[in-house]
Scaffold this motif. Structure first.
Motif, PDB file in Angstrom:
ATOM      1  N   ASN A 154       0.835  -1.198   0.000  1.00 15.73           N
ATOM      2  CA  ASN A 154       0.000   0.000   0.000  1.00 15.73           C
ATOM      3  C   ASN A 154       0.873   1.252   0.000  1.00 15.73           C
ATOM      4  N   ALA A 155       0.262   2.355  -0.252  1.00 19.27           N
ATOM      5  CA  ALA A 155       0.998   3.608  -0.384  1.00 19.27           C
ATOM      6  C   ALA A 155       1.709   3.990   0.909  1.00 19.27           C
ATOM      7  N   SER A 156       1.119   3.655   2.042  1.00 23.19           N
ATOM      8  CA  SER A 156       1.749   3.986   3.329  1.00 23.19           C
ATOM      9  C   SER A 156       3.060   3.226   3.512  1.00 23.19           C
ATOM     10  N   GLN A 157       3.059   1.954   3.126  1.00 26.28           N
ATOM     11  CA  GLN A 157       4.294   1.161   3.223  1.00 26.28           C
ATOM     12  C   GLN A 157       5.372   1.717   2.294  1.00 26.28           C
ATOM     13  N   TRP A 158       4.966   2.057   1.110  1.00 27.12           N
ATOM     14  CA  TRP A 158       5.922   2.578   0.130  1.00 27.12           C
ATOM     15  C   TRP A 158       6.569   3.867   0.627  1.00 27.12           C
ATOM     16  N   SER A 159       5.770   4.672   1.318  1.00 27.03           N
ATOM     17  CA  SER A 159       6.276   5.940   1.842  1.00 27.03           C
ATOM     18  C   SER A 159       7.146   5.735   3.085  1.00 27.03           C
ATOM     19  N   ALA A 160       6.736   4.802   3.940  1.00 28.14           N
ATOM     20  CA  ALA A 160       7.411   4.638   5.230  1.00 28.14           C
ATOM     21  C   ALA A 160       8.718   3.848   5.136  1.00 28.14           C
ATOM     22  N   PHE A 161       8.829   2.945   4.181  1.00 25.98           N
ATOM     23  CA  PHE A 161       9.959   2.024   4.164  1.00 25.98           C
ATOM     24  C   PHE A 161      10.864   2.207   2.942  1.00 25.98           C
ATOM     25  N   GLY A 162      10.986   3.434   2.511  1.00 27.05           N
ATOM     26  CA  GLY A 162      11.841   3.719   1.360  1.00 27.05           C
ATOM     27  C   GLY A 162      13.285   3.317   1.583  1.00 27.05           C
ATOM     28  N   GLY A 163      13.776   3.485   2.806  1.00 30.17           N
ATOM     29  CA  GLY A 163      15.159   3.115   3.109  1.00 30.17           C
ATOM     30  C   GLY A 163      15.402   1.628   2.949  1.00 30.17           C
ATOM     31  N   VAL A 164      14.446   0.817   3.388  1.00 30.15           N
ATOM     32  CA  VAL A 164      14.558  -0.633   3.246  1.00 30.15           C
ATOM     33  C   VAL A 164      14.454  -1.025   1.779  1.00 30.15           C
ATOM     34  N   LEU A 165      13.485  -0.461   1.077  1.00 26.21           N
ATOM     35  CA  LEU A 165      13.286  -0.796  -0.332  1.00 26.21           C
ATOM     36  C   LEU A 165      14.513  -0.429  -1.168  1.00 26.21           C
ATOM     37  N   GLY A 166      15.224   0.594  -0.739  1.00 25.05           N
ATOM     38  CA  GLY A 166      16.415   1.015  -1.458  1.00 25.05           C
ATOM     39  C   GLY A 166      17.538  -0.004  -1.414  1.00 25.05           C
ATOM     40  N   LYS A 167      17.423  -1.018  -0.531  1.00 29.06           N
ATOM     41  CA  LYS A 167      18.449  -2.050  -0.430  1.00 29.06           C
ATOM     42  C   LYS A 167      18.154  -3.266  -1.303  1.00 29.06           C
ATOM     43  N   LEU A 168      17.059  -3.196  -2.068  1.00 35.77           N
ATOM     44  CA  LEU A 168      16.739  -4.286  -2.983  1.00 35.77           C
ATOM     45  C   LEU A 168      17.724  -4.294  -4.146  1.00 35.77           C
ATOM     46  N   GLU A 169      18.307  -5.442  -4.410  1.00 38.55           N
ATOM     47  CA  GLU A 169      19.274  -5.561  -5.497  1.00 38.55           C
ATOM     48  C   GLU A 169      18.599  -5.318  -6.845  1.00 38.55           C
ATOM     49  N   GLY A 170      19.214  -4.477  -7.657  1.00 36.18           N
ATOM     50  CA  GLY A 170      18.673  -4.218  -8.987  1.00 36.18           C
ATOM     51  C   GLY A 170      17.452  -3.330  -9.010  1.00 36.18           C
ATOM     52  N   GLY A 171      17.186  -2.638  -7.911  1.00 37.71           N
ATOM     53  CA  GLY A 171      16.006  -1.786  -7.868  1.00 37.71           C
ATOM     54  C   GLY A 171      14.744  -2.603  -7.641  1.00 37.71           C
ATOM     55  N   TYR A 172      13.576  -1.993  -7.824  1.00 37.31           N
ATOM     56  CA  TYR A 172      12.328  -2.703  -7.572  1.00 37.31           C
ATOM     57  C   TYR A 172      11.173  -2.038  -8.318  1.00 37.31           C
ATOM     58  N   ARG A 173      10.119  -2.823  -8.506  1.00 35.26           N
ATOM     59  CA  ARG A 173       8.869  -2.306  -9.064  1.00 35.26           C
ATOM     60  C   ARG A 173       7.770  -2.574  -8.051  1.00 35.26           C
ATOM     61  N   VAL A 174       6.807  -1.678  -7.975  1.00 35.52           N
ATOM     62  CA  VAL A 174       5.734  -1.838  -6.997  1.00 35.52           C
ATOM     63  C   VAL A 174       4.358  -1.755  -7.660  1.00 35.52           C
ATOM     64  N   ASN A 175       3.439  -2.453  -7.053  1.00 29.81           N
ATOM     65  CA  ASN A 175       2.018  -2.378  -7.407  1.00 29.81           C
ATOM     66  C   ASN A 175       1.325  -1.775  -6.197  1.00 29.81           C
ATOM     67  N   LEU A 176       1.024  -0.472  -6.250  1.00 34.60           N
ATOM     68  CA  LEU A 176       0.525   0.247  -5.086  1.00 34.60           C
ATOM     69  C   LEU A 176      -0.986   0.182  -4.969  1.00 34.60           C
ATOM     70  N   SER A 177      -1.448   0.023  -3.734  1.00 35.06           N
ATOM     71  CA  SER A 177      -2.872   0.089  -3.432  1.00 35.06           C
ATOM     72  C   SER A 177      -3.114   1.160  -2.396  1.00 35.06           C
ATOM     73  N   SER A 178      -4.355   1.504  -2.190  1.00 38.47           N
ATOM     74  CA  SER A 178      -4.764   2.513  -1.189  1.00 38.47           C
ATOM     75  C   SER A 178      -4.058   3.843  -1.406  1.00 38.47           C
ATOM     76  N   VAL A 179      -3.994   4.251  -2.654  1.00 42.60           N
ATOM     77  CA  VAL A 179      -3.381   5.516  -2.984  1.00 42.60           C
ATOM     78  C   VAL A 179      -4.427   6.624  -2.976  1.00 42.60           C
ATOM     79  N   SER A 180      -4.190   7.652  -2.198  1.00 47.22           N
ATOM     80  CA  SER A 180      -5.160   8.754  -2.119  1.00 47.22           C
ATOM     81  C   SER A 180      -5.011   9.654  -3.350  1.00 47.22           C
ATOM     82  N   ALA A 181      -6.034  10.408  -3.604  1.00 48.75           N
ATOM     83  CA  ALA A 181      -6.014  11.308  -4.754  1.00 48.75           C
ATOM     84  C   ALA A 181      -4.894  12.331  -4.653  1.00 48.75           C
ATOM     85  N   THR A 182      -4.564  12.739  -3.429  1.00 48.28           N
ATOM     86  CA  THR A 182      -3.514  13.759  -3.246  1.00 48.28           C
ATOM     87  C   THR A 182      -2.120  13.178  -3.480  1.00 48.28           C
ATOM     88  N   GLN A 183      -1.995  11.863  -3.406  1.00 48.89           N
ATOM     89  CA  GLN A 183      -0.699  11.242  -3.632  1.00 48.89           C
ATOM     90  C   GLN A 183      -0.419  11.055  -5.119  1.00 48.89           C
TER      91      GLN A 183
END
Length: 222
Positions: free
Chosen positions: A193-222
């Protein structure tokens, strides 16, 4: 003379060369020698007869595998670099004559796979003094528990995208102990979900080769 006395004077005895014809040992204990002495003083040691035994110290990790097949060798104390110990850890585990392991560069961590913590536990207990480990292949759900081991200085995670996302909060708590993360899915795509993507950017940045996400619960303002 005793095994201890023979060991202490072995260099001098070897120096006698052909003048020395026989060495009689008065006890049954192993003669303590360095790996170098065992290699270079074969003719002198042979003068002990057929039934002598050796306690070899200062052996390199790979050398230990040859020493175990020598019927005269009773025990082997290994002293080598962390890289060499890491590379030979499986075979050291299987070496019944192994007595101790000394690391020559204790500031560097042993690199091992998480499965070796169990399969090579016997060899690890023979390491003298303090040491640290950099553990790879750790499942995301196990990472936080493993990080509580004081000897684990670094770990890398290998898991499915689902397993990684489910443990994002735990992975974030690892701080500097977390090295890299590998998504084992054939087509990596993280569903979060969008909250996880926002909160855990530092962890996601350690994924080898980058990453792709399928986001859910995205607000209109995001």
């Amino acid at each position: 003379d005793t095994s201890a006395a023979i060991a202490s004077k072995l260099d001098a005895l070897h120096g006698l060369g052909a003048q020395l014809t026989q060495i009689t040992q008065s006890d049954s204990g192993p003669v303590a020698v360095t790996a170098e002495q065992r290699l270079n003083y074969g003719q002198t040691l042979a003068k002990l007869g057929d039934s002598y035994t050796l306690a070899v110290r200062g052996a390199q990790a790979q050398e230990a595998q040859t020493l175990k097949d020598d019927s005269h060798v009773a025990s082997i104390a290994v002293a080598d670099t962390t890289a060499s110990i890491s590379a030979s850890l499986d075979s050291l585990q299987d070496n019944a004559k192994l007595s101790t392991i000394s690391l020559l560069d204790k500031g560097k961590p042993l690199a091992l796979n998480v499965s070796q913590l169990t399969s090579d536990a016997g060899a690890l207990t023979k390491i003298q003094g303090n040491y640290s480990m950099a553990v790879s292949g750790v499942a995301a759900a196990d990472a936080l528990t493993l990080a509580q081991n004081s000897k684990v200085s670094a770990l890398s995670v290998s898991d499915t995208g689902e397993g990684i996302v489910a443990s994002l909060s735990d992975l974030a708590r690892l701080g500097s102990k977390l090295g890299s993360i590998r998504d084992t899915d054939s087509t990596p795509l993280l569903n979060m979900n969008a909250s996880q993507w926002s909160a855990f950017g530092g962890v996601l940045g350690k994924l080898e080769g980058g990453y792709r996400v399928n986001l859910s619960s995205v607000s209109a303002t995001q």
